[in-house]
Write a protein that holds these residues in place. Structure first.
Motif, mmCIF file in Angstrom:
data_model
loop_
_atom_site.group_PDB
_atom_site.id
_atom_site.type_symbol
_atom_site.label_atom_id
_atom_site.label_comp_id
_atom_site.label_asym_id
_atom_site.label_seq_id
_atom_site.Cartn_x
_atom_site.Cartn_y
_atom_site.Cartn_z
ATOM 1 N N PRO A 1 0.808 -1.224 0.000
ATOM 2 C CA PRO A 1 0.000 0.000 0.000
ATOM 3 C C PRO A 1 0.847 1.281 0.000
ATOM 4 O O PRO A 1 0.985 1.939 1.020
ATOM 5 N N ILE A 2 1.389 1.586 -1.149
ATOM 6 C CA ILE A 2 2.228 2.773 -1.300
ATOM 7 C C ILE A 2 2.040 3.292 -2.721
ATOM 8 O O ILE A 2 1.821 2.511 -3.649
ATOM 9 N N VAL A 3 2.063 4.612 -2.877
ATOM 10 C CA VAL A 3 2.067 5.193 -4.217
ATOM 11 C C VAL A 3 3.300 6.083 -4.328
ATOM 12 O O VAL A 3 3.551 6.922 -3.454
ATOM 13 N N ILE A 4 4.053 5.862 -5.383
ATOM 14 C CA ILE A 4 5.297 6.603 -5.598
ATOM 15 C C ILE A 4 5.173 7.441 -6.858
ATOM 16 O O ILE A 4 4.719 6.944 -7.897
ATOM 17 N N LYS A 5 5.523 8.714 -6.732
ATOM 18 C CA LYS A 5 5.551 9.570 -7.924
ATOM 19 C C LYS A 5 6.969 9.588 -8.458
ATOM 20 O O LYS A 5 7.898 9.977 -7.760
ATOM 21 N N ASP A 6 7.091 9.136 -9.705
ATOM 22 C CA ASP A 6 8.408 9.080 -10.343
ATOM 23 C C ASP A 6 8.424 10.122 -11.459
ATOM 24 O O ASP A 6 7.760 9.961 -12.480
ATOM 25 N N ASP B 1 13.975 13.391 -7.823
ATOM 26 C CA ASP B 1 12.757 13.383 -8.638
ATOM 27 C C ASP B 1 11.847 12.205 -8.327
ATOM 28 O O ASP B 1 11.168 11.683 -9.217
ATOM 29 N N MET B 2 11.863 11.767 -7.106
ATOM 30 C CA MET B 2 11.009 10.643 -6.716
ATOM 31 C C MET B 2 10.423 10.938 -5.344
ATOM 32 O O MET B 2 11.122 11.430 -4.466
ATOM 33 N N GLU B 3 9.130 10.620 -5.178
ATOM 34 C CA GLU B 3 8.449 11.019 -3.958
ATOM 35 C C GLU B 3 7.414 9.970 -3.564
ATOM 36 O O GLU B 3 6.697 9.445 -4.423
ATOM 37 N N ILE B 4 7.340 9.665 -2.289
ATOM 38 C CA ILE B 4 6.276 8.799 -1.783
ATOM 39 C C ILE B 4 5.062 9.698 -1.552
ATOM 40 O O ILE B 4 5.092 10.575 -0.686
ATOM 41 N N VAL B 5 3.998 9.501 -2.339
ATOM 42 C CA VAL B 5 2.852 10.419 -2.224
ATOM 43 C C VAL B 5 1.704 9.805 -1.447
ATOM 44 O O VAL B 5 0.768 10.504 -1.057
ATOM 45 N N GLU C 1 8.354 13.347 -17.466
ATOM 46 C CA GLU C 1 6.961 12.939 -17.242
ATOM 47 C C GLU C 1 6.788 12.406 -15.829
ATOM 48 O O GLU C 1 7.683 11.746 -15.294
ATOM 49 N N ASP C 2 5.615 12.683 -15.233
ATOM 50 C CA ASP C 2 5.295 12.077 -13.944
ATOM 51 C C ASP C 2 4.571 10.758 -14.160
ATOM 52 O O ASP C 2 3.587 10.710 -14.899
ATOM 53 N N VAL C 3 5.050 9.705 -13.538
ATOM 54 C CA VAL C 3 4.237 8.490 -13.493
ATOM 55 C C VAL C 3 3.998 8.139 -12.028
ATOM 56 O O VAL C 3 4.817 8.452 -11.154
ATOM 57 N N PHE C 4 2.843 7.545 -11.783
ATOM 58 C CA PHE C 4 2.482 7.161 -10.430
ATOM 59 C C PHE C 4 2.489 5.638 -10.333
ATOM 60 O O PHE C 4 1.788 4.962 -11.079
ATOM 61 N N ILE C 5 3.320 5.127 -9.449
ATOM 62 C CA ILE C 5 3.452 3.684 -9.269
ATOM 63 C C ILE C 5 2.630 3.286 -8.041
ATOM 64 O O ILE C 5 2.936 3.719 -6.930
#
Lengths: 376, 376
Positions: B158-163, B191-195, B168-172
């Motif tokens: 249960p995690i979403v990462i913005k890369d 350029d990577m963030e746990i959102v 381009e932004d992709v959401f994992i």
């Protein structure tokens, strides 16, 4: 040719496997009822029965078959072990659960206890032979038997894959994987489907570092390409996936180092390998073409001359071995390449294409692919 | 303590690196203008300067610093090479492009030609020392210098990462990765963030095969856990990611084989390793706890007794080494574990927990985590 090599791809390999496991069991019960010792038949997997299929262009097993008998002192132990493996994998399919060869070993050890030799189930050892027996006898893949294998390799590009996994559908969009890419699983057949594909070709890149470089350049977007790296030698999953993409009509281009190891990676993708010849066409891609790096590139890209490096002994030895394979020798271009390495004792790495500027590697690939400059 | 070890995580490590590279250059120009030979200062990275930070609970470098001088015959060559590396990586950051150490080598070779010793830039060789000099001197990570490193390891949960990658932004979404999981990249900072993060803890599983087993059981969903496998020893990216998740307040539980290699994997995650002590707290997780498998598990799960296997010489040797590390020796529980292995010459693999049924491994973990039965 074994059933395995004839079998066309299907989405329910595990159900086919279950069916064949049941038939195998039923057949043995019948043998016993008829007063015969139980036995099963499998294709001989030794080198003597490995054939290069001229028409198909891949390595496969020949016609030699052998019977494994319970009432044969030298075969009795491995016969029993193969049956124990068959029984366990049948259970895994029925439970709809997967495990590794190591997990299988512990399930057997739990049942059979101390009697089970642990060395038998090290992944590098004879356990493979048991599983291969079963694959060849049943004409199914170990992945169909719910055995997971080592996975390696990633993908990016204009493709959407539906992965029906653990009761849920997820859709993997190869254009939305960021810096990571999609990790190619060990089983790309069962409960998995390519639902969208908008690519012109597949580019297989030996090294992950080069894949990352091309991914950062969005090479797959500019070129409408499926960008795959096996991270060195291809896993079973990677080979199977490339085969499936070729079956969708996409050309397959392979980009490796210009050294014996790189070529070995290419030829394994293209024709399969001696050891895994029993897998046949399902795991080989005779349509594959070699885009580079080649020694001949030096003639066109002058700067590469100063970026060659000294070949290692292992490179020289492998080049000598490969030059004698009839399926390689018959291609004059390949013989020329291998001879250049043997003569100059030099090699060229794909990484060298970053010499003038990091993005040059993409320019090189676009140019060679655009002009159709491939080795067969 | 070096700047590197004090530095808090930040999203723009590469901009910081750029700034420090410029200062380094400016400083050398000043030295020359003042009639001095150019030099730079770095932390001594030899074993003699590795300290176990009692308060923090991790390995780090001590206070010893050294100057690398251009006008010193024995240092002149590596000084120049370090500067060449500095100049190239500065360019990479300015171009916003990444490459590997091998790519860097070819960029230098393109510029410097034959003079560049290829062995210097094999990934296993002294090239690391040059990069480490620069990391330590600047107080930044090599990933901040736009050098990609070997990546390995996958994640689900249960995690979403913005890369933010290649414009381009992709959401994992870690819950939507199917059988594959998300491939953990080499740089998890820039350029990577746990959102989004909705987890109770992180479970680090040594082997990919076990991770796949738990992923199939949807362990991460049932337990609200982030499920990570480093696939053996952790890559830099995996260690950094675990550190970041710990900084978000999540407990970190590590699940490995009960053998010396498994413990080594655990202790590297927890305290860092001698070789990489210069990375300090940014790459260690002193909060980590060991959930299993332990020799003591045999007392609670009787069937495990018959699933132990013979320890190898390398296991014995490593156990002997580790028992003498002061930061391990001080934990009586660990001393007991290691002594049990040395005494019985047996080991226990995490795979053994699949013995009674494939899903048992999840039951075991839930029970031990639920009861809080950890080793420190």
């Amino acid at each position: 040719m074994s059933d395995n090599q004839n079998k066309s791809s299907n989405l329910d390999g595990d159900l086919l496997a279950l069916d064949r496991l049941r038939n195998m069991g039923r057949h043995m019960v019948e043998q016993i009822e008829h007063g015969e010792g139980p036995a099963f038949e499998t294709v001989v997997r030794s080198k003597g029965n490995v054939i290069f299929d001229e028409e198909g262009g891949f390595l496969r097993l020949g016609e030699k078959r052998e019977r494994r008998k319970f009432l044969n002192l030298s075969q009795s132990k491995s016969f029993m072990q193969t049956l124990a493996v068959a029984a366990k994998t049948k259970k895994f399919i029925e439970e709809d659960l997967h495990t590794s060869i190591r997990g299988l070993y512990y399930q057997l050890k739990f049942t059979l206890g101390e009697d089970l030799d642990e060395n038998l189930f090290d992944e590098q050892s004879e356990s493979n032979a048991l599983i291969e027996d079963l694959e060849a006898a049943l004409g199914v893949k170990r992945e169909d038997l719910h055995l997971t294998t080592d996975r390696k390799g990633v993908l990016a590009g204009p493709i959407v894959i539906k992965d029906h996994f653990a009761g849920e559908d997820v859709f993997i969009d190869g254009r939305k994987q960021g810096r990571s890419g999609w990790a190619i699983p060990s089983d790309v057949d069962n409960d998995m489907e390519i639902v969208e594909l908008d690519a012109k070709y597949v580019l297989v890149v030996e090294k992950d570092a080069m894949w990352q470089r091309l991914n950062e350049d969005r090479f797959w977007q500019k070129e409408k390409a499926i960008l795959i790296t096996p991270k060195g030698q291809s896993s079973r999953g990677v080979r199977r996936l490339i085969r499936k993409l070729a079956d969708k009509g996409l050309p397959i281009y392979v980009f490796t180092d210009c050294d014996a190891w790189g070529w070995y990676i290419y030829w394994t993708i293209k024709t399969g390998s001696m050891n895994l010849a029993y897998l046949g066409r399902d795991f080989s891609v005779p349509e594959a073409k070699f885009v580079g790096v080649t020694m001949s590139d030096i003639e066109h890209y002058d700067f590469l001359k100063k970026l060659t490096i000294k070949a290692k002994d292992v490179d020289i030895k492998r080049a000598q071995d490969m030059i004698n394979y009839p399926w390689i020798k018959k291609h004059a271009e390949w013989e020329r390449e291998l001879k250049m390495v043997l003569k100059t004792k030099k090699k060229l790495e794909q990484d060298a294409l970053q010499g003038p500027r990091l993005t040059f590697v993409g320019e090189y690939l676009r140019e060679k692919i655009g002009k159709g400059e491939f080795l067969p």
